[in-house]
Motif scaffolding. Structure first.
Motif, short mmCIF file in Angstrom:
data_model
loop_
_atom_site.label_atom_id
_atom_site.label_comp_id
_atom_site.label_asym_id
_atom_site.label_seq_id
_atom_site.Cartn_x
_atom_site.Cartn_y
_atom_site.Cartn_z
N GLY A 299 0.81 -1.22 0.00
CA GLY A 299 0.00 0.00 0.00
C GLY A 299 0.84 1.27 0.00
O GLY A 299 1.84 1.39 -0.71
N SER A 300 0.43 2.18 0.86
CA SER A 300 1.12 3.48 0.91
C SER A 300 2.56 3.31 1.35
O SER A 300 3.43 4.09 0.95
CB SER A 300 0.38 4.40 1.89
N ILE A 344 9.10 -1.63 5.06
CA ILE A 344 8.47 -0.41 5.57
C ILE A 344 7.03 -0.75 5.96
O ILE A 344 6.29 -1.34 5.17
CB ILE A 344 8.48 0.71 4.51
N SER A 345 6.66 -0.40 7.19
CA SER A 345 5.32 -0.75 7.65
C SER A 345 4.89 0.13 8.82
O SER A 345 5.60 0.17 9.83
CB SER A 345 5.27 -2.22 8.08
N GLN A 346 3.78 0.80 8.71
CA GLN A 346 3.27 1.60 9.81
C GLN A 346 2.93 0.72 11.00
O GLN A 346 3.44 0.95 12.08
CB GLN A 346 2.02 2.38 9.36
N SER A 347 2.16 -0.30 10.77
CA SER A 347 1.67 -1.15 11.86
C SER A 347 2.74 -2.12 12.34
O SER A 347 2.73 -2.58 13.46
CB SER A 347 0.46 -1.95 11.39
N GLY A 348 3.63 -2.48 11.43
CA GLY A 348 4.63 -3.50 11.77
C GLY A 348 4.03 -4.89 11.87
O GLY A 348 4.66 -5.80 12.41
N THR A 350 1.72 -6.12 9.09
CA THR A 350 1.15 -6.53 7.81
C THR A 350 1.71 -7.88 7.39
O THR A 350 2.94 -8.04 7.27
CB THR A 350 1.42 -5.46 6.74
N SER A 353 4.16 -8.20 4.44
CA SER A 353 5.46 -7.56 4.70
C SER A 353 6.27 -8.39 5.70
O SER A 353 7.49 -8.55 5.55
CB SER A 353 5.23 -6.13 5.24
N VAL A 396 -7.77 4.76 8.70
CA VAL A 396 -7.27 3.65 7.87
C VAL A 396 -6.32 4.18 6.80
O VAL A 396 -5.29 3.60 6.51
CB VAL A 396 -8.45 2.90 7.23
N THR A 398 -3.46 6.12 5.60
CA THR A 398 -2.32 6.72 6.27
C THR A 398 -2.00 8.09 5.69
O THR A 398 -2.14 8.34 4.50
CB THR A 398 -1.07 5.82 6.16
N GLU A 488 -8.81 5.44 -2.03
CA GLU A 488 -9.22 4.66 -0.85
C GLU A 488 -10.20 5.42 0.03
O GLU A 488 -11.02 4.81 0.68
CB GLU A 488 -8.02 4.16 -0.06
N ALA A 602 -8.81 -2.10 5.76
CA ALA A 602 -8.46 -2.27 7.19
C ALA A 602 -7.18 -1.49 7.42
O ALA A 602 -6.40 -1.24 6.49
CB ALA A 602 -8.18 -3.74 7.49
N LYS A 603 -6.97 -1.13 8.66
CA LYS A 603 -5.79 -0.32 8.99
C LYS A 603 -4.52 -1.14 8.78
O LYS A 603 -3.52 -0.65 8.32
CB LYS A 603 -5.86 0.18 10.43
N SER A 604 -4.60 -2.39 9.18
CA SER A 604 -3.43 -3.23 8.94
C SER A 604 -3.94 -4.62 8.60
O SER A 604 -4.69 -5.22 9.36
CB SER A 604 -2.57 -3.29 10.21
N VAL A 605 -3.52 -5.10 7.44
CA VAL A 605 -4.02 -6.41 6.99
C VAL A 605 -3.06 -7.49 7.48
O VAL A 605 -1.99 -7.70 6.94
CB VAL A 605 -4.14 -6.44 5.46
C1 BG6 Z 1 -3.32 -1.02 4.18
C2 BG6 Z 1 -3.57 0.35 4.76
O1 BG6 Z 1 -4.28 -1.92 4.71
O2 BG6 Z 1 -2.04 -1.49 4.53
C3 BG6 Z 1 -2.57 1.29 4.16
O3 BG6 Z 1 -4.90 0.79 4.45
C4 BG6 Z 1 -1.16 0.79 4.46
O4 BG6 Z 1 -2.75 2.59 4.70
C5 BG6 Z 1 -0.99 -0.67 4.04
O5 BG6 Z 1 -0.23 1.58 3.75
C6 BG6 Z 1 0.30 -1.22 4.65
O6 BG6 Z 1 0.13 -1.21 6.05
P1 BG6 Z 1 1.43 -1.08 6.98
O7 BG6 Z 1 0.90 -1.07 8.38
O8 BG6 Z 1 2.29 -2.28 6.69
O9 BG6 Z 1 2.09 0.21 6.60
#
Ligand code: BG6
Length: 608
Positions: A299-300, A344-348, A350, A353, A396, A398, A488, A602-605
């Motif tokens: 994603g982003s 790279i991952s916001q939630s860490g 996914t 990833s 959701v 980012t 999105e 979803a915020k983190s899949v």
């Molecule tokens: C998507 C989110 O589900 O997962 C995106 O809607 C995000 O915003 C993507 O960029 C990756 O998630 P993450 O937590 O690994 O950055």
């Protein structure tokens, strides 16, 4: 950031604390805990995980009964999410909850250990309980001031003293803290939502003031021990609970967009405190023998990699490949000695990833991670982790995590360029100065004039079916995030093209009035972009030009123009992301979409 609450009154404190923490979970949800004065002294219950985990623990172990207590919901900074790292923290006669970061905690902790103290957690907060206890010889406010005088960093504290069962104490510096005035009950909280169910009247505690709360009175003291209660301004909250959690913003997405001046500062500035030679030295001790970077994300987060590739290759001349994690993990990727995989991952969390990380490690390839959530799976399993410190991102879609991840990739580009002799220390300092302007410029493009323009443009295009974005180089990479945002949250079809590519395919879709955003921050490519814009104009497209200041002068091929503030153009895409995010936000609002929770997303899949 974390959330703290405190209660003193006639009701069961535990119920009030849990309810208050629920209203503060948006401030962090890695772990939570409460401490309540019972007839047998202070009882503390705390648990890793969401608040519901604490509630189950309380159900199992029994809810501590008493009318005085403090509570905490954690966004981990120092010390991974765990039971022992959860707040409250106790030592000797003192129990504390803390929101903030104590920058000199290690020095203090080592000194306290030297003098015989024993620590149980990895947190900075535990140091505070030791210090207050050490200074406590009967005067609680004196002990608090003496201890906080040793602290460097930010704090909002709730404090209990074992031998003062009818009071709670609060003090702050740089982290938010309010004192709620109730009827035969009083409260402390990081934020208004935690107390709104009980009272709308509150004091704001200023830096280095200590508030002492009993059930029927509140006294506030200054650092000299003078009582200043009668000088405190009484505020009345007129927010409803829902909007209060969003800090008065209608949606978390807009709140997080507006957090970017401070999140960019938190992502970048700590890496510059020791000058060029200190950049990322703690997180990445060595960059020797690196032949290629392979950025893998979804994603982003993957879009940040596309922009990072442009900058790392330009400044450091290190080849960078950017891969979609779900493709990478099944592609039997070619990985060689000298490669580094960056996840790279916001939630860490996914799943794709994380799987890519494990695949790289199985191949014996070093893995770095750029992550927001402290202690997350990807953060823990990577060999080296760089945190972006953006705080909880609830929407959701980012926004602040995207710009902070990009900014960290720019910082990494400086480090690699310096290590490989592509830039010298002076040039690096110039680039660092450019990046230090980011928070101010982010504030600028969120100023009223800009916001009104984003709203006008979003309203104008809100019923369109298709939206196109074109750009070249870094602007194309930024455009890829733009299309993600618009699609999105507003469900409007949007496609981004490398500007030179549009004529090789989809220009057939450009008809009268089709809106197209052209991103032009790179002066070396602007004339080429101009040609592509004219191709679109010739077919009736409606052009919004997002450009570096001055580049559009004397040109007439655009219908609307958003000029970015002055900054070395290399860094402009970081700022350019904000107008696009905000435009996408308003488009979603005007189209009546569920902005914070877009359908199907979803915020983190965490599943494949
Ligand atoms: C998507 C989110 O589900 O997962 C995106 O809607 C995000 O915003 C993507 O960029 C990756 O998630 P993450 O937590 O690994 O950055």
């Amino acid at each position: 950031m974390c959330g703290i609450v405190g209660y003193v009154g006639e009701k069961q404190a535990a119920d009030i604390l849990i309810e208050g923490l629920k209203k503060l979970e948006y401030r962090g949800y890695d772990s939570s805990g409460i401490a309540v004065f019972t007839k047998n002294g202070v009882v503390t219950e705390k648990s890793k995980g969401r608040l519901s985990m604490l509630e189950s623990k309380l159900e199992k172990n029994g809810v501590p009964e008493g009318n005085v207590g403090i509570g905490h919901t954690r966004w981990a900074t120092h010390g991974e999410p765990s039971d022992v790292n959860s707040h409250p923290h106790s030592y000797g006669r003192v129990t504390v909850v803390h929101n903030g970061i104590i920058e000199n905690y290690l020095t203090l902790k080592n000194a306290l250990i030297e003098s015989g103290d024993v620590f149980v957690s990895e947190t900075d907060t535990e140091v505070i309980s030791h210090l207050i206890d050490r200074y406590y010889s009967g005067n609680p406010t004196e002990a608090i001031f003496a201890a906080t005088a040793r602290l460097e960093g930010s704090y909002a504290l709730g404090v209990l003293f074992d031998d003062i069962p009818d009071r709670i104490f609060a003090v702050r510096k740089d982290s938010p803290l309010i004192v709620g005035l109730g009827k035969d009950e009083n409260f402390i909280a990081s934020d208004i939502p935690a107390i709104l169910a009980h009272t709308r009247n509150y004091y704001i505690i200023e830096a280095d003031e200590v508030a002492v709360l009993s059930k029927d009175e509140i006294r506030v003291y200054d650092v000299f021990g003078n009582e200043i209660t009668d000088r405190k301004k009484l505020y009345t909250a007129d927010w409803d609970i829902e909007s209060a959690e969003k800090g008065g913003f209608p949606h978390f997405m807009l709140k997080e967009i507006f957090e970017q001046p401070s999140t960019l500062e938190r992502a970048v500035f700590p890496h510059f405190v020791n000058g060029p030679e200190g950049i990322l030295k703690e997180q990445i001790p060595s960059t020797d023998n690196i032949k290629r970077l392979v950025i893998v994300a979804c994603g982003s987060a993957m879009n940040t990699g596309m922009l990072g590739k442009c900058v790392i290759e330009k400044l450091a001349r290190v080849p960078v490949d950017v891969c979609i994690a779900s493709e990478f993990r099944y592609s039997d990727p070619i990985l060689n000695e000298g490669d580094v995989v960056i996840i790279i991952s916001q939630s860490g969390e996914t799943a794709d990833s994380l799987a890519a990380l494990r695949l790289a490690k199985e191949r014996g390839i070093p893995v770095w991670a750029i992550v927001n959530v402290v202690g997350s799976s990807i953060a823990r399993e990577a060999d080296n982790t760089i945190y972006i410190w953006a705080g909880p991102e609830i929407a959701v879609a980012t926004t602040k995590a995207y710009t902070s991840q990009v900014a960290v990739l720019y910082v990494l580009a400086l480090r690699l360029a310096l290590d490989r002799g592509r830039i010298d220390a002076d040039r690096c300092r110039y680039y660092m100065d450019c990046m230090k302007k980011l928070p101010e410029l982010a504030k600028q493009v969120l100023g009223d004039g800009y916001i009104k323009e984003y709203q006008r443009l979003a309203s104008y295009n809100r019923n369109k079916h298709d939206y196109f974005i074109i750009g070249r180089g870094r602007d194309y990479a930024l455009g890829c995030e733009g299309q993600m945002k618009i699609k999105e949250v507003s469900y409007m079809h949007c496609e981004t093209y490398a500007a030179g590519e549009l004529k090789h395919g989809t220009i057939s879709l450009i008809t009268e009035g089709v809106p197209c955003l052209a991103i032009g921050t790179d002066s070396t490519l602007f004339d080429k972009l101009a040609g592509n814009i004219k191709e679109i104009k010739a077919r009736g497209g409606h052009i919004l030009l997002l450009a570096k200041k001055g580049l559009a002068e004397g040109r007439d091929f655009y219908d609307d123009l958003i000029e970015l503030p002055e900054l070395d153009e290399l860094f402009l895409p970081i700022i350019g992301a904000i107008p696009i995010q905000t435009y996408a936000y308003y488009t979603a609002v005007y189209r009546g979409c569920d902005v914070d929770k877009p359908r199907n997303l979803a915020k983190s899949v965490t599943v494949e």
